[in-house]
Design an enzyme around this catalytic site. Sequence first.
Site, PDB file in Angstrom:
ATOM      1  N   TYR A 133     127.265  77.787  46.076  1.00 41.79           N
ATOM      2  CA  TYR A 133     128.471  77.034  45.717  1.00 41.79           C
ATOM      3  C   TYR A 133     129.724  77.858  46.044  1.00 41.79           C
ATOM      4  O   TYR A 133     130.615  77.384  46.762  1.00 41.79           O
ATOM      5  CB  TYR A 133     128.413  76.714  44.229  1.00 41.79           C
ATOM      6  CG  TYR A 133     129.529  75.829  43.713  1.00 41.79           C
ATOM      7  CD1 TYR A 133     129.556  74.473  43.988  1.00 41.79           C
ATOM      8  CD2 TYR A 133     130.544  76.371  42.925  1.00 41.79           C
ATOM      9  CE1 TYR A 133     130.573  73.668  43.494  1.00 41.79           C
ATOM     10  CE2 TYR A 133     131.556  75.564  42.422  1.00 41.79           C
ATOM     11  CZ  TYR A 133     131.560  74.214  42.712  1.00 41.79           C
ATOM     12  OH  TYR A 133     132.574  73.415  42.214  1.00 41.79           O
ATOM     13  N   GLY A 150     136.365  66.637  61.276  1.00 37.67           N
ATOM     14  CA  GLY A 150     136.281  65.957  62.575  1.00 37.67           C
ATOM     15  C   GLY A 150     136.861  64.554  62.465  1.00 37.67           C
ATOM     16  O   GLY A 150     137.591  64.093  63.354  1.00 37.67           O
TER      17      GLY A 150
HETATM   18  P1  NAD Z   1     130.193  65.511  40.149  1.00 35.03           P
HETATM   19  O1  NAD Z   1     128.860  66.135  40.373  1.00 35.03           O
HETATM   20  O2  NAD Z   1     130.365  64.588  39.006  1.00 35.03           O
HETATM   21  O3  NAD Z   1     130.686  64.757  41.466  1.00 35.03           O
HETATM   22  C1  NAD Z   1     130.284  65.094  42.754  1.00 35.03           C
HETATM   23  C2  NAD Z   1     129.993  63.802  43.497  1.00 35.03           C
HETATM   24  O4  NAD Z   1     129.630  64.125  44.850  1.00 35.03           O
HETATM   25  C3  NAD Z   1     128.827  63.010  42.914  1.00 35.03           C
HETATM   26  O5  NAD Z   1     129.194  61.669  42.785  1.00 35.03           O
HETATM   27  C4  NAD Z   1     127.703  63.205  43.926  1.00 35.03           C
HETATM   28  O6  NAD Z   1     126.769  62.150  43.937  1.00 35.03           O
HETATM   29  C5  NAD Z   1     128.499  63.330  45.212  1.00 35.03           C
HETATM   30  N1  NAD Z   1     127.781  64.029  46.292  1.00 35.03           N
HETATM   31  C6  NAD Z   1     127.105  65.198  46.204  1.00 35.03           C
HETATM   32  N2  NAD Z   1     126.599  65.523  47.403  1.00 35.03           N
HETATM   33  C7  NAD Z   1     126.976  64.542  48.272  1.00 35.03           C
HETATM   34  C8  NAD Z   1     126.758  64.305  49.655  1.00 35.03           C
HETATM   35  N3  NAD Z   1     126.037  65.145  50.408  1.00 35.03           N
HETATM   36  N4  NAD Z   1     127.301  63.195  50.222  1.00 35.03           N
HETATM   37  C9  NAD Z   1     128.015  62.323  49.470  1.00 35.03           C
HETATM   38  N5  NAD Z   1     128.251  62.492  48.158  1.00 35.03           N
HETATM   39  C10 NAD Z   1     127.745  63.595  47.566  1.00 35.03           C
HETATM   40  O7  NAD Z   1     131.228  66.733  40.050  1.00 35.03           O
HETATM   41  P2  NAD Z   1     132.786  66.740  39.707  1.00 35.03           P
HETATM   42  O8  NAD Z   1     132.979  67.586  38.531  1.00 35.03           O
HETATM   43  O9  NAD Z   1     133.349  65.371  39.739  1.00 35.03           O
HETATM   44  O10 NAD Z   1     133.339  67.566  40.969  1.00 35.03           O
HETATM   45  C11 NAD Z   1     133.973  66.919  42.081  1.00 35.03           C
HETATM   46  C12 NAD Z   1     134.494  67.984  43.037  1.00 35.03           C
HETATM   47  O11 NAD Z   1     135.428  68.833  42.368  1.00 35.03           O
HETATM   48  C13 NAD Z   1     133.384  68.887  43.584  1.00 35.03           C
HETATM   49  O12 NAD Z   1     133.658  69.155  44.941  1.00 35.03           O
HETATM   50  C14 NAD Z   1     133.532  70.149  42.768  1.00 35.03           C
HETATM   51  O13 NAD Z   1     133.111  71.288  43.495  1.00 35.03           O
HETATM   52  C15 NAD Z   1     135.038  70.180  42.504  1.00 35.03           C
HETATM   53  N6  NAD Z   1     135.352  70.941  41.276  1.00 35.03           N
HETATM   54  C16 NAD Z   1     135.105  70.416  40.035  1.00 35.03           C
HETATM   55  C17 NAD Z   1     135.399  71.175  38.907  1.00 35.03           C
HETATM   56  C18 NAD Z   1     135.186  70.646  37.505  1.00 35.03           C
HETATM   57  O14 NAD Z   1     135.453  71.380  36.545  1.00 35.03           O
HETATM   58  N7  NAD Z   1     134.776  69.427  37.307  1.00 35.03           N
HETATM   59  C19 NAD Z   1     135.912  72.472  39.048  1.00 35.03           C
HETATM   60  C20 NAD Z   1     136.100  72.976  40.330  1.00 35.03           C
HETATM   61  C21 NAD Z   1     135.836  72.195  41.443  1.00 35.03           C
HETATM   62  N1  UDP Z   2     132.884  63.429  63.203  1.00 33.86           N
HETATM   63  C1  UDP Z   2     132.710  62.387  62.310  1.00 33.86           C
HETATM   64  N2  UDP Z   2     133.558  61.327  62.366  1.00 33.86           N
HETATM   65  C2  UDP Z   2     134.570  61.243  63.269  1.00 33.86           C
HETATM   66  C3  UDP Z   2     134.763  62.327  64.174  1.00 33.86           C
HETATM   67  C4  UDP Z   2     133.895  63.405  64.115  1.00 33.86           C
HETATM   68  O1  UDP Z   2     131.809  62.415  61.481  1.00 33.86           O
HETATM   69  O2  UDP Z   2     135.303  60.248  63.246  1.00 33.86           O
HETATM   70  C5  UDP Z   2     131.995  64.567  63.107  1.00 33.86           C
HETATM   71  C6  UDP Z   2     131.163  64.771  64.336  1.00 33.86           C
HETATM   72  O3  UDP Z   2     129.796  64.647  63.933  1.00 33.86           O
HETATM   73  C7  UDP Z   2     131.430  66.184  64.766  1.00 33.86           C
HETATM   74  C8  UDP Z   2     132.195  66.816  63.629  1.00 33.86           C
HETATM   75  O4  UDP Z   2     132.780  65.720  62.950  1.00 33.86           O
HETATM   76  O5  UDP Z   2     130.242  66.889  64.938  1.00 33.86           O
HETATM   77  C9  UDP Z   2     133.277  67.739  64.071  1.00 33.86           C
HETATM   78  O6  UDP Z   2     134.146  67.063  64.965  1.00 33.86           O
HETATM   79  P1  UDP Z   2     135.017  67.844  66.035  1.00 33.86           P
HETATM   80  O7  UDP Z   2     135.753  66.829  66.847  1.00 33.86           O
HETATM   81  O8  UDP Z   2     135.807  68.883  65.364  1.00 33.86           O
HETATM   82  O9  UDP Z   2     133.939  68.638  66.873  1.00 33.86           O
HETATM   83  P2  UDP Z   2     133.037  68.262  68.113  1.00 33.86           P
HETATM   84  O10 UDP Z   2     132.761  66.779  68.069  1.00 33.86           O
HETATM   85  O11 UDP Z   2     133.858  68.674  69.268  1.00 33.86           O
HETATM   86  O12 UDP Z   2     131.826  69.101  67.895  1.00 33.86           O
END
Ligand code: NAD
Ligand code: UDP
Length: 337
Positions: free
Chosen positions: A145, A102
């Site tokens: 995941y 979004g």
């Molecule tokens: P990591 O766990 O070290 O990093 C993930 C980061 O995301 C962390 O800093 C965590 O605090 C943050 N995070 C988690 N949930 C969050 C949320 N809701 N809002 C904001 N921040 C959030 O893992 P990584 O190994 O650095 O992986 C990074 C990305 O790469 C991930 O999306 C992972 O799925 C993808 N990935 C990694 C590998 C690998 O081998 N390291 C392989 C495939 C995919």
């Molecule tokens: N959104 C956001 N930052 C932005 C614009 C959108 O976090 O600058 C979020 C917002 O919460 C929304 C979602 O992104 O629910 C999806 O946005 P989109 O415009 O696709 O959908 P809509 O707002 O029409 O549901």
Amino acid sequence: MQKRTIVTGGAGFLGSHLCERLLKEKHDVLCVDNFYTGTKRNIRSMIGNPFFEVMRHDITFPLYVEVDQIFNLACPASPIHYQTDPVQTTKVNVHGSINLLGLAKRLGARILQASTSEVYGDPAVHPQPEHYSGCVTPIGPRACYDEGKRCAETLFFDYYRQHRVDIKVARIFNTYGPRMHPNDGRVVSNFIVQALHNRPITLYGSGAQTRSFCYVDDLIDGLVRLMNSASDFTGPVNLGNASEFTILELADLIVAMTGSRSKYVFKPLPMNDPKRRQPDLTLAKEKLGYAPKVSIEEGLRKTITYFDELLRTNGVTAGIVGVAEAEPTYNPHIALN
Ligand code: NAD
Ligand code: UDP
Ligand code: UDP
């Protein structure tokens, strides 16, 4: 013009290396992280840089900022971490992706999704090319995941088709290096920490299952190349290193390189653990000129040095556990926050 770039998950393992690389390339970087598995320690070398900003924020909630590019890496990545709160793992991938898409739609910004080789599940095709659609169960313990990341890819492609959002999707294969979390239960960090402590090396199953390990610098290079690629190339594209090893071979190498006295203990294989995994990198080479350069020996040497220093300075000795023992006691914030 200096690019304003968000890295979600910027305080994590891959995210912190990506932030550093982008600062070197003169981006104005906004690191967005809720510090679930990421740490301030990972980003401390960048704090104080006027072009580096940190926002504590959970991407499952809307985010309104003004930027040019978005790297979406926020998501716990190791099985122990993502299975600790599986509902949140699905939410990060689904609600988080919707919010960031979004944001990208409103701003006309390019957005890159860190997807994963886990979208192939326990693959029936080897090595895995991007057109292989995978073998994933929707109800197993890894599904939060695997299916979460698959749904995120669906959202990315629907925002691309329906709203013309400029997307890039990377399927990342097992990556290792400095700043992996010492308690994350991933095989490279587990084996190195166990070897450095001369503790038993925990092999799940017979150790005959394979993975292909990529050093972090190579992976980050792939992500940057993908973000800068031609606008008609969306991916998905595999990124990793095609050198495939059995888990037993990896253990032998780490024991030899650390000079460890560790013995091997064999534990049950976790449910739905893939038997083989190796990226087909043909597309990455053709479209991005991507070719990983760091050998496993060189990458492990740097990673072992990192953990050796970390364990000396932080005394991180608790909580090195396998998936089987992890669930009742595991606290992802245990050591370093
Ligand atoms: P990591 O766990 O070290 O990093 C993930 C980061 O995301 C962390 O800093 C965590 O605090 C943050 N995070 C988690 N949930 C969050 C949320 N809701 N809002 C904001 N921040 C959030 O893992 P990584 O190994 O650095 O992986 C990074 C990305 O790469 C991930 O999306 C992972 O799925 C993808 N990935 C990694 C590998 C690998 O081998 N390291 C392989 C495939 C995919
Ligand atoms: N959104 C956001 N930052 C932005 C614009 C959108 O976090 O600058 C979020 C917002 O919460 C929304 C979602 O992104 O629910 C999806 O946005 P989109 O415009 O696709 O959908 P809509 O707002 O029409 O549901
Ligand atoms: N593994 C192991 N001992 C450990 C940790 C992991 O034998 O202490 C195995 C695990 O069962 C899997 C492989 O190593 O077959 C890679 O595990 P990891 O969790 O690092 O990554 P993923 O399974 O997500 O590829």
